[in-house]
Design an enzyme around this catalytic site. Structure first.
Site, PDB file in Angstrom:
ATOM      1  N   ASP A 133       0.850  -1.200   0.000  1.00  0.00           N
ATOM      2  CA  ASP A 133       0.000   0.000   0.000  1.00  0.00           C
ATOM      3  C   ASP A 133       0.884   1.247   0.000  1.00  0.00           C
ATOM      4  O   ASP A 133       2.046   1.207   0.418  1.00  0.00           O
ATOM      5  CB  ASP A 133      -0.878   0.034   1.257  1.00  0.00           C
ATOM      6  CG  ASP A 133      -1.877  -1.109   1.270  1.00  0.00           C
ATOM      7  OD1 ASP A 133      -2.180  -1.663   0.192  1.00  0.00           O
ATOM      8  OD2 ASP A 133      -2.344  -1.443   2.381  1.00  0.00           O
TER       9      ASP A 133
HETATM   10  N1  URA Z   1      -1.315  -5.906   3.831  1.00  0.00           N
HETATM   11  C1  URA Z   1      -1.777  -4.628   3.845  1.00  0.00           C
HETATM   12  O1  URA Z   1      -2.803  -4.355   4.443  1.00  0.00           O
HETATM   13  N2  URA Z   1      -1.068  -3.699   3.195  1.00  0.00           N
HETATM   14  C2  URA Z   1       0.073  -3.955   2.539  1.00  0.00           C
HETATM   15  O2  URA Z   1       0.684  -3.037   1.978  1.00  0.00           O
HETATM   16  C3  URA Z   1       0.551  -5.269   2.543  1.00  0.00           C
HETATM   17  C4  URA Z   1      -0.173  -6.230   3.183  1.00  0.00           C
END
Ligand code: URA
Length: 239
Positions: free
Chosen positions: A103
């Site tokens: 993310d």
């Molecule tokens: N899980 C999440 O919620 N975000 C990420 O970036 C990776 C795994």
């Protein structure tokens, strides 16, 4: 790419040693001796030789980045900065892409390569490659959470996750945890904690299969994988 950088990258010595090599007249580009270290060459389309031997330009590039928050795990975006924008042009020429997504606000280990086969093997859901995250949670994480994650929790869309291994690193009103999962659903770690009524305040990936985040990399920094790391990734098999 600069000729001295190309030769140094390919292991023909330090930049200084490569300069000497060039001065000696040993290097030709398209059959013409080139002594200028600063000369730019297009290694994919021009022939570089050293003492008459054609230099094999590497096909694949394997980079480990410590992704900072605030950049997208994408190759390009009209408005926002991507992890590829953080690479030097000399690495961008290989047209690498991030293997999987973190993310925008997630930090940590991101593999960036142009080896599509390797990326595919690491991402294929059937392979169940484990990924470990460090996270700070807004409440106390409990033994019940560990058990719930071990069984699998139901996400907001009804999906029941595969077992996750949750470890409490530091317990408290804000808990530090490590979670290992073998899937990569959208926002999976955040949604797993939401499933038990908690919120992820900070998230960082620390490993992916056999690859461990090099903690000496500052946020936004990256380095090439070592030969050993590349071998480990290529040989990696999980079921
Ligand atoms: N899980 C999440 O919620 N975000 C990420 O970036 C990776 C795994």
């Amino acid at each position: 790419m600069r000729l001295d950088k190309l030769l140094a990258n390919l292991g023909y010595g330090s930049r200084k040693e490569v300069k000497q090599l060039l001065k000696s007249g040993a290097v030709k580009v398209n059959d013409v001796v080139v002594k200028d270290a600063k000369q730019h060459v297009d290694p994919l389309n021009e022939m570089v030789t050293l003492n008459g031997e054609v230099i094999e330009y590497k096909e694949f590039i394997y980079l480990m980045m410590n992704k900072p928050a605030g950049v997208l795990s994408a190759t390009e975006d009209n408005r926002e900065e991507t992890v590829i924008d953080l690479l030097e042009v000399d690495d961008q020429v290989y047209q690498p892409f991030p293997v999987g997504r973190l993310d925008k606000d997630t930090e940590g280990l991101l593999l960036i390569t142009n080896d599509g086969q390797l990326a595919h093997r690491l991402l294929a859901p059937k392979k169940h490659v484990p990924k470990t995250y460090f996270a700070v949670i807004n409440q106390e994480v409990t033994e019940e959470d560990i058990l719930a994650f071990k069984k699998g929790v139901t996400l907001d869309d009804g999906y029941v996750t595969k077992p996750g291994e949750l470890k409490i690193v530091k317990s408290g009103l804000h808990s530090d945890i490590e979670l290992t999962i073998t899937e990569g659903k959208f926002h999976q770690v955040k949604r797993m904690f939401e499933a038990v009524g908690k919120k992820v305040l900070y998230l960082k990936r620390i490993s992916m299969g056999p690859l461990l985040l090099d903690e000496t990399l500052e946020l936004g920094e990256y380095r090439e994988l070592t030969e050993e790391e590349i071998e480990l990734l290529k040989e990696y098999q999980v079921n």
